[in-house]
Design a protein around this motif. Structure first.
Motif, short mmCIF file in Angstrom:
data_model
loop_
_atom_site.label_atom_id
_atom_site.label_comp_id
_atom_site.label_asym_id
_atom_site.label_seq_id
_atom_site.Cartn_x
_atom_site.Cartn_y
_atom_site.Cartn_z
N THR A 441 -13.34 0.69 -20.01
CA THR A 441 -12.71 1.93 -19.58
C THR A 441 -11.20 1.76 -19.62
O THR A 441 -10.66 0.80 -19.05
N VAL A 442 -10.52 2.67 -20.31
CA VAL A 442 -9.06 2.67 -20.35
C VAL A 442 -8.59 3.79 -19.42
O VAL A 442 -8.87 4.97 -19.67
N LEU A 443 -7.90 3.41 -18.37
CA LEU A 443 -7.46 4.38 -17.37
C LEU A 443 -6.15 5.05 -17.80
O LEU A 443 -5.42 4.51 -18.64
N PRO A 444 -5.84 6.20 -17.25
CA PRO A 444 -4.57 6.87 -17.57
C PRO A 444 -3.37 5.99 -17.22
O PRO A 444 -3.43 5.14 -16.32
N GLY A 445 -2.27 6.19 -17.95
CA GLY A 445 -1.07 5.41 -17.71
C GLY A 445 -0.51 5.61 -16.32
O GLY A 445 -0.66 6.67 -15.71
N ILE A 446 0.14 4.58 -15.81
CA ILE A 446 0.75 4.62 -14.47
C ILE A 446 2.26 4.57 -14.61
O ILE A 446 2.82 3.61 -15.16
N ASP A 447 2.92 5.58 -14.13
CA ASP A 447 4.38 5.67 -14.18
C ASP A 447 4.99 4.73 -13.14
O ASP A 447 4.71 4.85 -11.94
N VAL A 448 5.81 3.79 -13.59
CA VAL A 448 6.42 2.83 -12.66
C VAL A 448 7.91 3.10 -12.49
O VAL A 448 8.61 2.30 -11.85
N SER A 449 8.40 4.19 -13.04
CA SER A 449 9.84 4.44 -13.05
C SER A 449 10.43 4.60 -11.65
O SER A 449 11.62 4.35 -11.45
N LYS A 450 9.62 5.01 -10.68
CA LYS A 450 10.13 5.21 -9.33
C LYS A 450 9.72 4.08 -8.38
O LYS A 450 9.95 4.17 -7.17
N TRP A 451 9.11 3.03 -8.93
CA TRP A 451 8.73 1.91 -8.08
C TRP A 451 9.97 1.16 -7.61
O TRP A 451 10.94 0.99 -8.36
N LYS A 452 9.94 0.69 -6.38
CA LYS A 452 11.05 -0.09 -5.83
C LYS A 452 10.61 -1.54 -5.66
O LYS A 452 9.47 -1.83 -5.33
N PRO A 453 11.53 -2.48 -5.92
CA PRO A 453 11.17 -3.91 -5.83
C PRO A 453 10.55 -4.30 -4.50
O PRO A 453 9.61 -5.09 -4.45
N GLU A 454 11.03 -3.71 -3.39
CA GLU A 454 10.52 -4.11 -2.08
C GLU A 454 9.09 -3.63 -1.82
O GLU A 454 8.43 -4.10 -0.90
N GLU A 455 8.59 -2.70 -2.64
CA GLU A 455 7.23 -2.21 -2.46
C GLU A 455 6.29 -2.68 -3.57
O GLU A 455 5.18 -2.18 -3.69
N LEU A 456 6.74 -3.65 -4.35
CA LEU A 456 5.98 -4.08 -5.52
C LEU A 456 4.61 -4.65 -5.15
O LEU A 456 3.61 -4.35 -5.80
N ASN A 457 4.55 -5.47 -4.11
CA ASN A 457 3.26 -6.05 -3.71
C ASN A 457 2.24 -4.95 -3.38
O ASN A 457 1.07 -5.04 -3.77
N GLU A 458 2.71 -3.94 -2.67
CA GLU A 458 1.82 -2.83 -2.30
C GLU A 458 1.36 -2.06 -3.54
O GLU A 458 0.19 -1.68 -3.66
N ARG A 459 2.28 -1.83 -4.47
CA ARG A 459 1.95 -1.10 -5.69
C ARG A 459 0.95 -1.87 -6.55
O ARG A 459 0.01 -1.29 -7.11
N ILE A 460 1.16 -3.16 -6.66
CA ILE A 460 0.24 -4.00 -7.46
C ILE A 460 -1.15 -3.99 -6.84
O ILE A 460 -2.16 -3.92 -7.55
N ALA A 461 -1.20 -4.04 -5.51
CA ALA A 461 -2.49 -4.00 -4.82
C ALA A 461 -3.22 -2.69 -5.11
O ALA A 461 -4.45 -2.66 -5.26
N GLU A 462 -2.46 -1.59 -5.22
CA GLU A 462 -3.06 -0.29 -5.54
C GLU A 462 -3.66 -0.31 -6.95
O GLU A 462 -4.75 0.23 -7.18
N VAL A 463 -2.94 -0.93 -7.90
CA VAL A 463 -3.46 -1.01 -9.27
C VAL A 463 -4.71 -1.88 -9.31
O VAL A 463 -5.70 -1.54 -9.96
N GLN A 464 -4.68 -3.00 -8.59
CA GLN A 464 -5.86 -3.87 -8.56
C GLN A 464 -7.05 -3.15 -7.96
O GLN A 464 -8.19 -3.32 -8.41
N GLN A 465 -6.80 -2.31 -6.96
CA GLN A 465 -7.88 -1.55 -6.34
C GLN A 465 -8.49 -0.56 -7.33
O GLN A 465 -9.69 -0.27 -7.27
N LEU A 466 -7.68 -0.05 -8.26
CA LEU A 466 -8.21 0.83 -9.31
C LEU A 466 -9.27 0.09 -10.12
O LEU A 466 -10.30 0.68 -10.50
#
Length: 482
Positions: A441-466
């Motif tokens: 399964t190829v999931l839709p692209g995830i826009d990272v343009s508004k990601w902030k370095p201090e929230e990267l761990n949380e964002r990565i965890a969200e992707v892994q949960q996908l």
């Protein structure tokens, strides 16, 4: 529906909760073959086994079914040889043997059964005549907390050479399972059991929902007469002759594509065009020869977001062939430094401008990502496995940050590629590839343009949960074949 699919459905439709037990034999049920074979092979290689012991071991192996007394004698001699060893030394020995041999024999089908029971909240346990040290590496890998097994006697931190109580063989295993169930409050009449040996009949009769896995003749006869499910899995300890032939053919087809690509490069002087030609033709040819079909969901997402960073869950070398077929061209990637020296593939990787990482030097690894970011900015996509190391099972490892840093720096999206069953085609460290249908399964692209370095761990965890959610709730096939 296969017998395995029917069993998985029965588990899914059945009751949940820890009062339901799921007991798995180890040798021949969770793994293909016997873990002790790795130990004896290791001793032979080290010259640590005498001719008399070797002859006796071979005789017992050929004999097949053992009486309780014969097994007690064998396990007793084996544990006696370990007298004086610490538990740490024993764990180190069996962890080494696990990585070198045993882990490659895991039945992916049995992992599915374990996973299904865990998702229902059942009390999952390994019930085996093997010792704790043999079983622990797999238990850790599968997240299995409970082990009913033959226990070595420990005094003052060292093995005495004796056995605590009775070995978990035959009636001894059945008694061990009953004692465990009583202590844990498990209802055996509602519990499941899985085993392959004739000596396991008593154990399987102790539970209300037994299944015979790769059964020996007497167990198979009992299972059929009693109406127990009989589950059969493709062998893992050795590749079928047809699979070996197909694997050789696949590499030959890829080699022919590579040679043709080199000719195109020489003729046109266009390395990128030649690399893209190799990517598309070699991937198609390899999977066709192997007899591997790809059931693809979300095919449109392979092209909609380019340039992008494709991330994939990584199980084996086969993932490379799959991504070549899916992505087809205009991509690069990141690989460990030693991959540059692999004959053929190393040259191909260089043609695609792969960024080679020196894992032993973190600063070099950071520097190596810079060219990958430049390639993204130039319009090439990147394929990378964020787990880094291949897994023994479909269970996800922790995602590392490199892929996400690249996407953020280049201003391109992340496109998750979720691979469901690559390990069934080719497991980690396998050399043989098998025919089958691969689900992707190829999931839709995830826009990272508004990601902030201090929230990267949380964002990565969200992707892994996908990935976890997609694996647990696989989308319906769209009828697309890659």
């Amino acid at each position: 529906m296969t017998a395995l699919e029917q069993q998985l459905q029965r588990i899914a439709d059945g009751p949940s909760g820890p009062k339901i037990g799921a007991f798995f034999d180890y040798d021949g049920t969770l793994i293909d073959g016997y873990s002790a074979a790795a130990y004896f092979t290791d001793r032979i290689k080290r010259g640590d086994i005498g001719a008399k012991e070797l002859i006796e071991t071979v005789k017992m192996a050929r004999k097949g079914d053992l009486s309780d007394a014969e097994f007690n004698d064998i396990i007793g001699k084996g544990i006696l040889d370990w007298a004086g060893q610490t538990e740490a030394e024993m764990r180190a020995l069996w962890q080494r043997l696990w990585l070198a041999k045993t882990a490659t024999t895991l039945f992916p089908e049995s992992w599915k059964l374990v996973d299904a029971h865990q998702k229902k909240g059942h009390t999952v346990a390994i019930a085996s005549s093997a010792t704790l040290y043999q079983i622990e590496p797999l238990a850790r890998e599968y997240g299995i907390e409970h082990i009913v097994c033959t226990r070595a006697m420990i005094r003052n931190g060292r093995l005495t050479g004796g056995v605590e109580g009775s070995p978990a063989w035959g009636d001894g295993k059945a008694a061990g399972v009953r004692a465990f169930a009583k202590a844990q409050g498990v209802n055996l009449k509602s519990s499941y059991g899985y085993a392959n040996g004739n000596e396991d009949i008593a154990f399987l009769k102790a539970v209300g929902k037994p299944s015979a896995v790769q059964p020996k003749p007497e167990l198979e006869k009992v299972a059929i007469e009693a109406g127990w499910p009989v589950l059969r899995f493709p062998r893992r300890s050795r590749g079928p002759a047809q699979a070996v032939a197909r694997t050789v053919g696949a590499y030959a087809a890829m080699g022919a594509s590579f040679v043709a690509g080199l000719g195109l490069e020489k003729l046109t002087g266009d390395t990128r065009r030649a690399a893209d030609f190799i990517t598309a033709t070699a991937g198609d040819a390899a999977l066709a020869v192997l007899g591997v079909k790809v059931d693809l969901v979300g095919a449109e997402n392979l092209h909609k977001y380019r340039p992008c960073v494709f991330i994939l869950n990584h199980q084996s070398k086969f993932d490379l062939f799959l991504m070549m077929k899916l992505v087809r061209g205009k991509f690069s990637g990141v690989a460990k430094a030693e991959a540059a020296n692999v004959p053929g593939f190393g040259r191909y990787m260089k043609m695609t401008d792969i960024a080679f990482l020196d894992r032993a030097n973190s600063q070099k690894s950071i520097d190596a990502l810079k060219p990958a970011v430049d390639r993204l900015k130039a319009g090439l996509s990147i394929c990378i496995a964020p787990e880094g190391t291949r897994s023994w099972t479909p269970k996800l490892g922790k995602f590392k940050k490199g892929a996400f840093h690249m996407a953020m720096q280049a201003g391109v999206p992340i496109v998750p590629v979720v691979i469901r069953n690559a390990g069934e085609i080719m497991g980690r460290n396998d050399q043989t590839m098998r025919a089958g249908t691969l689900q992707v399964t190829v999931l839709p692209g995830i826009d990272v343009s508004k990601w902030k370095p201090e929230e990267l761990n949380e964002r990565i965890a969200e992707v892994q949960q996908l990935y976890v959610d997609t694996m647990n709730h696989w989308p319906a096939s769209e009828g697309q074949a890659a």
